[in-house]
Design a protein around this motif. Sequence first.
Motif, PDB file in Angstrom:
ATOM      1  N   ALA A 124       0.824  -1.218   0.000  1.00  0.00           N
ATOM      2  CA  ALA A 124       0.000   0.000   0.000  1.00  0.00           C
ATOM      3  C   ALA A 124       0.856   1.265   0.000  1.00  0.00           C
ATOM      4  O   ALA A 124       1.939   1.290   0.571  1.00  0.00           O
ATOM      5  N   VAL A 125       0.332   2.300  -0.639  1.00  0.00           N
ATOM      6  CA  VAL A 125       0.985   3.602  -0.658  1.00  0.00           C
ATOM      7  C   VAL A 125       0.006   4.645  -0.132  1.00  0.00           C
ATOM      8  O   VAL A 125      -1.108   4.779  -0.656  1.00  0.00           O
ATOM      9  N   LEU A 126       0.410   5.350   0.948  1.00  0.00           N
ATOM     10  CA  LEU A 126      -0.395   6.450   1.469  1.00  0.00           C
ATOM     11  C   LEU A 126       0.197   7.759   0.966  1.00  0.00           C
ATOM     12  O   LEU A 126       1.411   7.948   1.003  1.00  0.00           O
ATOM     13  N   ILE A 127      -0.671   8.640   0.483  1.00  0.00           N
ATOM     14  CA  ILE A 127      -0.194   9.882  -0.141  1.00  0.00           C
ATOM     15  C   ILE A 127      -0.884  11.083   0.497  1.00  0.00           C
ATOM     16  O   ILE A 127      -2.116  11.124   0.605  1.00  0.00           O
ATOM     17  N   ASP A 128      -0.067  12.042   0.918  1.00  0.00           N
ATOM     18  CA  ASP A 128      -0.599  13.305   1.422  1.00  0.00           C
ATOM     19  C   ASP A 128      -1.161  14.091   0.235  1.00  0.00           C
ATOM     20  O   ASP A 128      -0.738  13.882  -0.905  1.00  0.00           O
ATOM     21  N   LEU A 129      -2.078  15.005   0.495  1.00  0.00           N
ATOM     22  CA  LEU A 129      -2.676  15.768  -0.614  1.00  0.00           C
ATOM     23  C   LEU A 129      -1.992  17.126  -0.809  1.00  0.00           C
ATOM     24  O   LEU A 129      -1.165  17.296  -1.685  1.00  0.00           O
ATOM     25  N   SER A 130      -2.356  18.094   0.071  1.00  0.00           N
ATOM     26  CA  SER A 130      -1.858  19.457  -0.111  1.00  0.00           C
ATOM     27  C   SER A 130      -0.342  19.521   0.082  1.00  0.00           C
ATOM     28  O   SER A 130       0.182  19.093   1.095  1.00  0.00           O
ATOM     29  N   CYS A 141      -3.315  -4.581   5.180  1.00  0.00           N
ATOM     30  CA  CYS A 141      -1.862  -4.775   5.179  1.00  0.00           C
ATOM     31  C   CYS A 141      -1.265  -4.159   6.428  1.00  0.00           C
ATOM     32  O   CYS A 141      -1.875  -3.310   7.069  1.00  0.00           O
ATOM     33  N   SER A 142      -0.083  -4.612   6.780  1.00  0.00           N
ATOM     34  CA  SER A 142       0.566  -4.104   7.982  1.00  0.00           C
ATOM     35  C   SER A 142       1.395  -2.868   7.623  1.00  0.00           C
ATOM     36  O   SER A 142       1.710  -2.648   6.453  1.00  0.00           O
ATOM     37  N   PRO A 143       1.760  -2.043   8.610  1.00  0.00           N
ATOM     38  CA  PRO A 143       2.568  -0.846   8.321  1.00  0.00           C
ATOM     39  C   PRO A 143       3.876  -1.178   7.614  1.00  0.00           C
ATOM     40  O   PRO A 143       4.334  -0.405   6.768  1.00  0.00           O
ATOM     41  N   GLU A 144       4.445  -2.340   7.914  1.00  0.00           N
ATOM     42  CA  GLU A 144       5.720  -2.722   7.281  1.00  0.00           C
ATOM     43  C   GLU A 144       5.556  -2.941   5.777  1.00  0.00           C
ATOM     44  O   GLU A 144       6.527  -2.961   5.040  1.00  0.00           O
ATOM     45  N   GLU A 145       4.314  -3.110   5.347  1.00  0.00           N
ATOM     46  CA  GLU A 145       4.052  -3.342   3.911  1.00  0.00           C
ATOM     47  C   GLU A 145       3.567  -2.069   3.224  1.00  0.00           C
ATOM     48  O   GLU A 145       3.014  -2.124   2.131  1.00  0.00           O
ATOM     49  N   ALA A 146       3.751  -0.908   3.903  1.00  0.00           N
ATOM     50  CA  ALA A 146       3.215   0.343   3.347  1.00  0.00           C
ATOM     51  C   ALA A 146       4.272   1.452   3.344  1.00  0.00           C
ATOM     52  O   ALA A 146       5.237   1.406   4.090  1.00  0.00           O
ATOM     53  N   VAL A 147       4.035   2.431   2.482  1.00  0.00           N
ATOM     54  CA  VAL A 147       4.919   3.594   2.424  1.00  0.00           C
ATOM     55  C   VAL A 147       4.053   4.847   2.469  1.00  0.00           C
ATOM     56  O   VAL A 147       2.928   4.862   1.976  1.00  0.00           O
ATOM     57  N   MET A 148       4.586   5.887   3.132  1.00  0.00           N
ATOM     58  CA  MET A 148       3.877   7.154   3.239  1.00  0.00           C
ATOM     59  C   MET A 148       4.660   8.218   2.491  1.00  0.00           C
ATOM     60  O   MET A 148       5.857   8.384   2.720  1.00  0.00           O
ATOM     61  N   ILE A 149       3.983   8.970   1.608  1.00  0.00           N
ATOM     62  CA  ILE A 149       4.645  10.046   0.863  1.00  0.00           C
ATOM     63  C   ILE A 149       4.043  11.388   1.281  1.00  0.00           C
ATOM     64  O   ILE A 149       2.826  11.569   1.233  1.00  0.00           O
ATOM     65  N   GLY A 150       4.895  12.350   1.677  1.00  0.00           N
ATOM     66  CA  GLY A 150       4.356  13.653   2.051  1.00  0.00           C
ATOM     67  C   GLY A 150       5.411  14.735   2.097  1.00  0.00           C
ATOM     68  O   GLY A 150       6.615  14.464   2.015  1.00  0.00           O
ATOM     69  N   ASP A 151       4.945  16.001   2.249  1.00  0.00           N
ATOM     70  CA  ASP A 151       5.869  17.144   2.246  1.00  0.00           C
ATOM     71  C   ASP A 151       6.174  17.636   3.660  1.00  0.00           C
ATOM     72  O   ASP A 151       6.968  18.541   3.831  1.00  0.00           O
ATOM     73  N   ASP A 152       5.518  17.037   4.685  1.00  0.00           N
ATOM     74  CA  ASP A 152       5.746  17.474   6.064  1.00  0.00           C
ATOM     75  C   ASP A 152       6.613  16.432   6.772  1.00  0.00           C
ATOM     76  O   ASP A 152       6.176  15.305   7.006  1.00  0.00           O
TER      77      ASP A 152
END
Lengths: 241, 262
Positions: B9-15, B194-205
């Motif tokens: 999974a990929v989590l993406i920030d918006l603004s 999915c578990s956190p180990e299987e995910a990535v977070m993308i953001g500007d903060d």
Amino acid sequence: MADHKWTGCVKSLKGVILDMCGVLYDSGEGGGVPISGSIEAVKRLKESDLQLRFCTNETQATREKFVAKLQRMGFELSVSEVFSPAPAAVSILKQRGLRPHLLVHDDVVSEFDSVDKTSPNCVVIGDAADKFSYKNLNDAFQVLIGLEKPVLFSLGRGRYYKETDGLKLDVGVYMKALEYASDVEAEVVGKPSAMFFQSVLDDMGIQPHEALMIGDDLVNDVGGAQQCGMKGLQVRTGKYR
Amino acid sequence: MATRRALKAVLIDLSGTLHIEDTAVPGAQEALARLRSAPVAVKFVTNTTKECKRNLLERLRKLNFDIQEQEIFTSLTAARNLLEQRKVRPLLLVEDSALEDFSGIDTSDPNAVVIGLAPDHFNYEMLNKAFGLILDGAPLIAIHKARYYKRKDGLALGPGPFVTGLEYATDTQATVVGKPEKTFFLEALRDLGCSPEEAVMIGDDARDDVGGGQSAGMRGILVQTGKYRAGDEGKINPAPYLTCQSFPQAVDHILQTLVQPE
């Protein structure tokens, strides 16, 4: 307090300081009502050999009006026996040449008449009650955040107090809000500040261990007094839960 | 990283990550489309106190992003989920524009307090009401704890000061539901299985997106757009898993290094 300590305390006791709201009376619509037996108790203390002073964090009225209210309820006391934060704050502001932006109750504004309030370089907050709107708090915040070195005075730091229709938020809550927002630490004027208690002791001319503070607030009355070396006694009226 | 499992999974920030106000980050729409062609779930996560999902979605669609409403997870959604889990009826101190995200929630005879950003509601009477409820045992839930935000006429108080004041009055700790809280990220992943180990977070903060995501066990990618300022990657420990120029480069890295061909 253990019994043997209590006996020792009474032997050396020369003065008593009374908190007012929650000890002598409960505040609320129409000024509030005396707590049963307290008018007579004040009378008995006055007839004793003990010195008596009153110490309040009340900042919703000038000291004169506040004392007049208590007199109407039947209490025997005079303005010179009552210590409250606003006059103490005025002398600090003058000493340090500070010009306040005030966020205080309308009825206490006149205590600050003698202080220059143009182009403010500090903020003073008191128990402003209904005047604690988002806009008024934001105005105070904008003054603080615009200062190179923000200075915030808080008239007391109480969490809440009891009115006849329930518990109400006190100035400490808004002090914390402004501290968090502007990253400053407020200077507290009034209880539980040691400087404030010391001025009462000086007025009586006695040592801390010769004085007993009676209040309904565990932190500001009892704790504050004990920090100064006085004895503290908590009553189960007022805000006591 | 040898023990890492394949990315799911990929989590993406918006603004600041996909768009800056009404302008898309160059190449972000195409990058999102490429990411969607890979075998990973995508979710959009944001801290907001006043914008309901529908408003966020409208703005993103105007900028030609291919996004579904159920893929958006905001601090308001997190608050709503918490209310539903605990089966409580909130006093909602949020702006009217955010109320839509709480539609259907029973607010009669409240036994919980939710603090968003609500200048109109932050008066003495309403805060006393909230105070009384908390003293009676109602949980205090904060959308987030920002100190202040920028308004056209200067800086203005955020929810944080009011939350802090109520915490002091009642001697309790608020449950904060937005980024960078660990629970926020775990909640966002919950329905993706999915578990956190299987995910990535993308953001500007660096703190709220990358630091928060990494504390929850995810990989964090910092993009140098939006609120990013030189040196931000040094502000968190451990450092970001990766810092890259902007969202398209982050997607390139994910596709080339993290996604295993099926």
